[in-house]
Motif scaffolding. Sequence first.
Motif, mmCIF file in Angstrom:
data_model
loop_
_atom_site.group_PDB
_atom_site.id
_atom_site.type_symbol
_atom_site.label_atom_id
_atom_site.label_comp_id
_atom_site.label_asym_id
_atom_site.label_seq_id
_atom_site.Cartn_x
_atom_site.Cartn_y
_atom_site.Cartn_z
ATOM 1 N N ALA A 431 -8.656 9.403 -0.351
ATOM 2 C CA ALA A 431 -8.151 8.650 -1.507
ATOM 3 C C ALA A 431 -7.209 9.491 -2.354
ATOM 4 N N THR A 432 -7.592 10.802 -2.596
ATOM 5 C CA THR A 432 -6.722 11.707 -3.383
ATOM 6 C C THR A 432 -5.373 11.893 -2.701
ATOM 7 N N ALA A 433 -5.432 12.108 -1.394
ATOM 8 C CA ALA A 433 -4.174 12.305 -0.643
ATOM 9 C C ALA A 433 -3.298 11.065 -0.712
ATOM 10 N N GLU A 434 -3.929 9.913 -0.603
ATOM 11 C CA GLU A 434 -3.132 8.680 -0.682
ATOM 12 C C GLU A 434 -2.513 8.508 -2.067
ATOM 13 N N ALA A 435 -3.256 8.912 -3.172
ATOM 14 C CA ALA A 435 -2.680 8.829 -4.531
ATOM 15 C C ALA A 435 -1.484 9.767 -4.669
ATOM 16 N N GLU A 436 -1.631 11.029 -4.141
ATOM 17 C CA GLU A 436 -0.511 11.976 -4.187
ATOM 18 C C GLU A 436 0.690 11.433 -3.424
ATOM 19 N N VAL A 437 0.431 10.824 -2.296
ATOM 20 C CA VAL A 437 1.543 10.272 -1.514
ATOM 21 C C VAL A 437 2.246 9.168 -2.289
ATOM 22 N N ILE A 438 1.455 8.309 -2.950
ATOM 23 C CA ILE A 438 2.052 7.220 -3.745
ATOM 24 C C ILE A 438 2.903 7.778 -4.878
ATOM 25 N N LYS A 439 2.354 8.838 -5.601
ATOM 26 C CA LYS A 439 3.100 9.460 -6.701
ATOM 27 C C LYS A 439 4.398 10.086 -6.210
ATOM 28 N N ALA A 440 4.303 10.829 -5.098
ATOM 29 C CA ALA A 440 5.509 11.469 -4.542
ATOM 30 C C ALA A 440 6.531 10.420 -4.138
ATOM 31 N N ASN A 441 6.050 9.314 -3.535
ATOM 32 C CA ASN A 441 7.000 8.251 -3.162
ATOM 33 C C ASN A 441 7.694 7.667 -4.388
ATOM 34 N N ALA A 442 6.925 7.526 -5.528
ATOM 35 C CA ALA A 442 7.520 6.976 -6.753
ATOM 36 C C ALA A 442 8.572 7.925 -7.311
ATOM 37 N N GLU A 443 8.261 9.251 -7.370
ATOM 38 C CA GLU A 443 9.244 10.216 -7.861
ATOM 39 C C GLU A 443 10.475 10.240 -6.974
ATOM 40 N N ALA A 444 10.254 10.194 -5.664
ATOM 41 C CA ALA A 444 11.408 10.197 -4.763
ATOM 42 C C ALA A 444 12.290 8.978 -4.992
ATOM 43 N N GLN A 445 11.633 7.822 -5.192
ATOM 44 C CA GLN A 445 12.421 6.604 -5.466
ATOM 45 C C GLN A 445 13.203 6.748 -6.783
ATOM 46 N N ALA A 446 12.548 7.378 -7.858
ATOM 47 C CA ALA A 446 13.259 7.560 -9.136
ATOM 48 C C ALA A 446 14.468 8.462 -8.965
ATOM 49 N N ILE A 447 14.252 9.581 -8.244
ATOM 50 C CA ILE A 447 15.382 10.509 -7.993
ATOM 51 C C ILE A 447 16.491 9.796 -7.243
ATOM 52 N N GLU A 448 16.048 8.996 -6.256
ATOM 53 C CA GLU A 448 17.072 8.279 -5.483
ATOM 54 C C GLU A 448 17.851 7.314 -6.360
ATOM 55 N N VAL A 449 17.138 6.638 -7.312
ATOM 56 C CA VAL A 449 17.832 5.698 -8.217
ATOM 57 C C VAL A 449 18.819 6.438 -9.116
ATOM 58 N N ARG A 450 18.383 7.635 -9.704
ATOM 59 C CA ARG A 450 19.277 8.423 -10.572
ATOM 60 C C ARG A 450 20.484 8.920 -9.797
ATOM 61 N N ALA A 451 20.196 9.374 -8.549
ATOM 62 C CA ALA A 451 21.309 9.894 -7.744
ATOM 63 C C ALA A 451 22.317 8.784 -7.455
ATOM 64 N N LYS A 452 21.772 7.599 -7.138
ATOM 65 C CA LYS A 452 22.678 6.481 -6.880
ATOM 66 C C LYS A 452 23.506 6.144 -8.131
ATOM 67 N N ALA A 453 22.834 6.215 -9.358
ATOM 68 C CA ALA A 453 23.551 5.917 -10.610
ATOM 69 C C ALA A 453 24.648 6.941 -10.865
ATOM 70 N N GLU A 454 24.320 8.254 -10.705
ATOM 71 C CA GLU A 454 25.324 9.310 -10.908
ATOM 72 C C GLU A 454 26.468 9.163 -9.919
ATOM 73 N N ALA A 455 26.077 8.859 -8.661
ATOM 74 C CA ALA A 455 27.141 8.697 -7.665
ATOM 75 C C ALA A 455 28.045 7.536 -8.034
#
Length: 545
Positions: A431-455
């Motif tokens: 369960a802990t590993a799955e929560a970390e994976v979900i959090k990492a996926n959310a941060e990656a999506q945020a970074i991807e959104v910011r990168a797309k905005a800057e681009a």
Amino acid sequence: PKVLPEGCHVTDTNSLEVVSVVSQNTPYIAHRTGIPKVLPEGCHVTDTNSLEVVSVVSQNTPYIAHRTLHILRIPDGQVALVLDNNKPKLLSGTHYIDSKTFQYHGMQNLDQQVIKNGPITRFRVRKGELGLAWEDNQPMIFEEGIYNKNSPQFQFVTAVDASDQQIILGSKKIITVRDGEVGVSYIQGKLNVLPPNRHLIDNPDHIFEGFLSTQQQCLHLFDEKDKNSQGLLSCETKDFVGIGLKADVFYKIVDAEKVLLVVGKDNVQPLVRETAIATLNSIIRSTSLAEVAQNKEFVVKEGVREPVKRSQDSQDGQETEQEHFFDKVHDEFIAKLQASFLEQFGISITNIRIESFKIMNRELSDNISKQALTTAQTENQLANLAGQTEIATKQMKRDTEVARIQIEGESLRLKMGNDAKNKAVMETARATAEAEVIKANAEAQAIEVRAKAEATAILLKAEAEAKRAEMLSQTKLGGEIQMYQLYADMVKSSLTGVEKMIYMPTDAMNNPLSFMNLSHGVIPGFKGMRKPLQVEDVKVPEDLD
């Protein structure tokens, strides 16, 4: 009507009928005159005194006769036997006959197997039968059906079952040889063996003698001459002890032709019996009583009495246990007779069975019986001890098995508890590993959104700059501004991170194209550069002149 005197009378007419012959000394002789008649039912009136009523009979009478008149009413299922003009006939139905030569011989049922009237023969052969008859001195065989023969040379003999193995009439024969046997016949004195099949023989020189079985036969061995043998074969051992054997020999005929030519059909059993008895006597005569008595030896194995079995020693190849006497007799008997009998006579000796033996000497038999009783008691005690040992062993095995099951149950319980704990820890970690994976996926999506905005912003800025550059390049002033901008960018990039003070000429402040414009501050692209210092802003140290 006529009355003929004594003497010989010859006539050429068939209308003459001799009514009777009477003695000349008879006081009164009468011979009626007139024509015979048969009157049907009803009222009859006549005006003549010559009518004479002889008798009144029922119309249902099967046969009515009045002098030359004959009335036959033959019921269904019957036939009348008659003779008309010396010709025999079989009549059915209703007949009105006026004949002086007609003779009635009775009736018979049609379901009779044979109806005979003079030379006429009517016979029936039922289903599953064959009819046997003679005609012109020749044997005849008839199958199922109804036959009529009008011949004085025909004679019906009988009807036999068609399934009979032998149907013989004169030279005609029907021989049925079944599986497991052969037929024995001779053609002009030469042997002819008939194989299993149905054979039709029509040859007076072909004589059938009988059947010979080729199945396995069992022949009991005993002395036929000894009436007190009680079905036992008397033999003598090597130590001159008389014993009686209950034995049977099994044999089968392999080559029937050789058996018939060498031995003969009726000599097979005597040959096998006498040879088997002689061979068995020779084997017993070379064996001692002790060896004979060893046939029933037992060993105790796990509380059960079992016969001793023959086994081979793996090291020296010799038998470690004594061979049974009956087995020895069987092997020697088969070895002596099987090959020789098959080669010489065509008979295969397949087996010999010895069920039991008996010591003929009563006193010796009683002594051996006592010894056997003692041996049996000893064996029984050994068996009881072995049984008790077996019970104790089984009890110990049971206790050991119960303890083992208890230990295995406790071990299984502990294992199941540890497995449950490990499973809970693994579920928590998962369960802990799955929560970390979900959090990492959310941060990656945020970074991807910011990168797309800057681009996107860079692309928009680049498009604006490109459009501005395109618009400036269309004027002369714009070209110069672009050249100065490139130059300013080059200077800016070369001075990045360098803390220096640059002195500019004073006329640069009034030049709109100079690097610095004091009235406007920093030229676009020179953000971060300080304005030129004024003289009053510089502090001179006191120790300097």
